[in-house]
Design a protein around this motif. Structure first.
Motif, PDB file in Angstrom:
ATOM      1  N   PRO A 178     -33.758  40.243  -0.970  1.00  0.00           N
ATOM      2  CA  PRO A 178     -32.615  41.007  -0.433  1.00  0.00           C
ATOM      3  C   PRO A 178     -32.299  40.655   1.019  1.00  0.00           C
ATOM      4  O   PRO A 178     -31.128  40.615   1.415  1.00  0.00           O
ATOM      5  CB  PRO A 178     -33.081  42.468  -0.569  1.00  0.00           C
ATOM      6  N   GLU A 179     -33.327  40.375   1.799  1.00  0.00           N
ATOM      7  CA  GLU A 179     -33.121  39.976   3.190  1.00  0.00           C
ATOM      8  C   GLU A 179     -32.382  38.634   3.263  1.00  0.00           C
ATOM      9  O   GLU A 179     -31.500  38.430   4.099  1.00  0.00           O
ATOM     10  CB  GLU A 179     -34.487  39.868   3.883  1.00  0.00           C
ATOM     11  N   LEU A 180     -32.728  37.721   2.358  1.00  0.00           N
ATOM     12  CA  LEU A 180     -32.055  36.417   2.332  1.00  0.00           C
ATOM     13  C   LEU A 180     -30.579  36.569   1.965  1.00  0.00           C
ATOM     14  O   LEU A 180     -29.727  35.829   2.464  1.00  0.00           O
ATOM     15  CB  LEU A 180     -32.744  35.483   1.336  1.00  0.00           C
ATOM     16  N   LEU A 181     -30.266  37.528   1.107  1.00  0.00           N
ATOM     17  CA  LEU A 181     -28.877  37.725   0.696  1.00  0.00           C
ATOM     18  C   LEU A 181     -27.987  38.190   1.858  1.00  0.00           C
ATOM     19  O   LEU A 181     -26.766  38.084   1.782  1.00  0.00           O
ATOM     20  CB  LEU A 181     -28.801  38.746  -0.445  1.00  0.00           C
ATOM     21  N   ALA A 182     -28.601  38.695   2.919  1.00  0.00           N
ATOM     22  CA  ALA A 182     -27.834  39.175   4.073  1.00  0.00           C
ATOM     23  C   ALA A 182     -27.657  38.100   5.144  1.00  0.00           C
ATOM     24  O   ALA A 182     -27.046  38.355   6.190  1.00  0.00           O
ATOM     25  CB  ALA A 182     -28.530  40.394   4.677  1.00  0.00           C
ATOM     26  N   VAL A 219     -33.422  24.332  -8.702  1.00  0.00           N
ATOM     27  CA  VAL A 219     -32.057  24.729  -8.356  1.00  0.00           C
ATOM     28  C   VAL A 219     -31.589  23.865  -7.189  1.00  0.00           C
ATOM     29  O   VAL A 219     -32.327  23.668  -6.227  1.00  0.00           O
ATOM     30  CB  VAL A 219     -32.011  26.218  -7.935  1.00  0.00           C
ATOM     31  N   ALA A 220     -30.388  23.336  -7.292  1.00  0.00           N
ATOM     32  CA  ALA A 220     -29.821  22.557  -6.186  1.00  0.00           C
ATOM     33  C   ALA A 220     -28.468  23.142  -5.814  1.00  0.00           C
ATOM     34  O   ALA A 220     -27.628  23.394  -6.689  1.00  0.00           O
ATOM     35  CB  ALA A 220     -29.675  21.094  -6.565  1.00  0.00           C
ATOM     36  N   VAL A 221     -28.268  23.375  -4.524  1.00  0.00           N
ATOM     37  CA  VAL A 221     -26.965  23.836  -4.033  1.00  0.00           C
ATOM     38  C   VAL A 221     -26.238  22.616  -3.487  1.00  0.00           C
ATOM     39  O   VAL A 221     -26.741  21.908  -2.612  1.00  0.00           O
ATOM     40  CB  VAL A 221     -27.122  24.914  -2.943  1.00  0.00           C
ATOM     41  N   VAL A 222     -25.054  22.363  -4.047  1.00  0.00           N
ATOM     42  CA  VAL A 222     -24.345  21.108  -3.789  1.00  0.00           C
ATOM     43  C   VAL A 222     -22.885  21.363  -3.420  1.00  0.00           C
ATOM     44  O   VAL A 222     -22.358  22.453  -3.641  1.00  0.00           O
ATOM     45  CB  VAL A 222     -24.397  20.198  -5.039  1.00  0.00           C
ATOM     46  N   ARG A 223     -22.260  20.323  -2.897  1.00  0.00           N
ATOM     47  CA  ARG A 223     -20.817  20.360  -2.671  1.00  0.00           C
ATOM     48  C   ARG A 223     -20.103  20.205  -4.021  1.00  0.00           C
ATOM     49  O   ARG A 223     -20.717  19.818  -5.019  1.00  0.00           O
ATOM     50  CB  ARG A 223     -20.417  19.234  -1.719  1.00  0.00           C
ATOM     51  N   SER A 248     -25.563  28.564   1.520  1.00  0.00           N
ATOM     52  CA  SER A 248     -26.239  27.895   0.397  1.00  0.00           C
ATOM     53  C   SER A 248     -27.442  28.700  -0.077  1.00  0.00           C
ATOM     54  O   SER A 248     -27.678  28.841  -1.282  1.00  0.00           O
ATOM     55  CB  SER A 248     -26.684  26.488   0.812  1.00  0.00           C
ATOM     56  N   ILE A 249     -28.212  29.230   0.867  1.00  0.00           N
ATOM     57  CA  ILE A 249     -29.382  30.037   0.487  1.00  0.00           C
ATOM     58  C   ILE A 249     -28.940  31.276  -0.284  1.00  0.00           C
ATOM     59  O   ILE A 249     -29.522  31.617  -1.321  1.00  0.00           O
ATOM     60  CB  ILE A 249     -30.198  30.428   1.737  1.00  0.00           C
ATOM     61  N   VAL A 250     -27.895  31.942   0.194  1.00  0.00           N
ATOM     62  CA  VAL A 250     -27.396  33.146  -0.481  1.00  0.00           C
ATOM     63  C   VAL A 250     -27.001  32.831  -1.919  1.00  0.00           C
ATOM     64  O   VAL A 250     -27.369  33.560  -2.856  1.00  0.00           O
ATOM     65  CB  VAL A 250     -26.207  33.753   0.300  1.00  0.00           C
ATOM     66  N   ARG A 251     -26.290  31.736  -2.145  1.00  0.00           N
ATOM     67  CA  ARG A 251     -25.858  31.389  -3.500  1.00  0.00           C
ATOM     68  C   ARG A 251     -27.058  31.129  -4.414  1.00  0.00           C
ATOM     69  O   ARG A 251     -27.073  31.534  -5.577  1.00  0.00           O
ATOM     70  CB  ARG A 251     -24.950  30.157  -3.459  1.00  0.00           C
ATOM     71  N   ALA A 252     -28.072  30.446  -3.899  1.00  0.00           N
ATOM     72  CA  ALA A 252     -29.252  30.159  -4.718  1.00  0.00           C
ATOM     73  C   ALA A 252     -30.015  31.435  -5.053  1.00  0.00           C
ATOM     74  O   ALA A 252     -30.468  31.623  -6.199  1.00  0.00           O
ATOM     75  CB  ALA A 252     -30.161  29.174  -3.990  1.00  0.00           C
ATOM     76  N   ILE A 253     -30.162  32.323  -4.088  1.00  0.00           N
ATOM     77  CA  ILE A 253     -30.902  33.566  -4.325  1.00  0.00           C
ATOM     78  C   ILE A 253     -30.136  34.477  -5.289  1.00  0.00           C
ATOM     79  O   ILE A 253     -30.742  35.139  -6.147  1.00  0.00           O
ATOM     80  CB  ILE A 253     -31.207  34.280  -2.994  1.00  0.00           C
ATOM     81  N   GLU A 254     -28.818  34.503  -5.180  1.00  0.00           N
ATOM     82  CA  GLU A 254     -28.017  35.279  -6.144  1.00  0.00           C
ATOM     83  C   GLU A 254     -28.282  34.804  -7.561  1.00  0.00           C
ATOM     84  O   GLU A 254     -28.386  35.607  -8.497  1.00  0.00           O
ATOM     85  CB  GLU A 254     -26.524  35.156  -5.814  1.00  0.00           C
TER      86      GLU A 254
END
Length: 199
Positions: free
Chosen positions: A153-157, A51-55, A87-93
């Motif tokens: 769940p902690e990362l989503l916060a 998974v890559a989070v990008v612009r 970016s972390i939140v989007r990847a974990i979602e």
């Protein structure tokens, strides 16, 4: 934990404000764009998901193409100013519904000299979904880091530019040299990195 049970998350959506006008991730380093070093190393390993989070595409078309060719799922962060946490939140979602993924290895696209052996040491130090394993140069915890599914769940916060630093400080730490863990924030960092030979 075997890499086949882990999703690798490559964070490549930062605004690179300290680098200047140039696109940092496209800046040439040892014959290819800076981001290509990390994305190719991570893609060469047998992860459950890449998974890559990008612009957005119009801001980083070359990086999009390179990532897609190597099998990454691209997640666009249209608010990179929110910091690394966004970016972390989007990847974990994205990963939450994928029950086969037992944890995530968080990697940074501006860390060009991490060898596969170090990524593998982090993964192998993770015992189960409760594990947290960070890298360290002997002083402070940093990415690349493994975070088990129990902590999703902690990362989503998360909020802001601190990322998962508080969580990483409580986990196992795998030590390696500062030269391996250096990240590129400024043009000077890039110049220093041109002479580094990854181990």
């Amino acid at each position: 934990m075997r890499t086949e049970r882990i999703a690798a998350i490559l964070l490549a959506a930062g605004t690179s404000s300290r680098f200047g006008e140039e696109d940092k991730l496209m800046a040439p380093l040892r014959g290819k764009p800076l981001a290509a070093h990390a994305l190719e190393t991570v893609a060469s390993m047998a992860f459950q998901e890449l998974v890559a989070v990008v612009r957005p595409l119009e801001q980083a078309p070359v990086i999009h193409r390179k990532l897609e060719r190597r099998g990454y799922t691209l997640i666009v962060n249209d608010r990179p100013e929110d910091g690394i946490s966004g970016s972390i939140v989007r990847a974990i979602e994205y990963l939450m519904p994928r029950r086969r993924v037992r944890g995530a290895l968080i990697c940074l696209a501006d860390m060009p000299d991490i060898p596969p052996t170090h990524y593998n040491r982090i993964c192998m130090a993770a015992e189960d979904i409760r594990s947290v394993v960070a890298s360290t140069d002997g002083f402070s915890p940093s990415p690349p880091a493994f975070i088990g599914r129990k902590h999703f769940p902690e990362l989503l916060a998360l909020k802001g530019d601190q990322g998962a630093r508080a969580l990483l400080s409580h986990g196992i730490q795998i030590e390696t040299s500062g030269a391996v863990l250096h990240d590129v924030d400024t043009p000077e960092d890039l110049l220093n990195g041109r002479t580094v030979t990854p181990t």
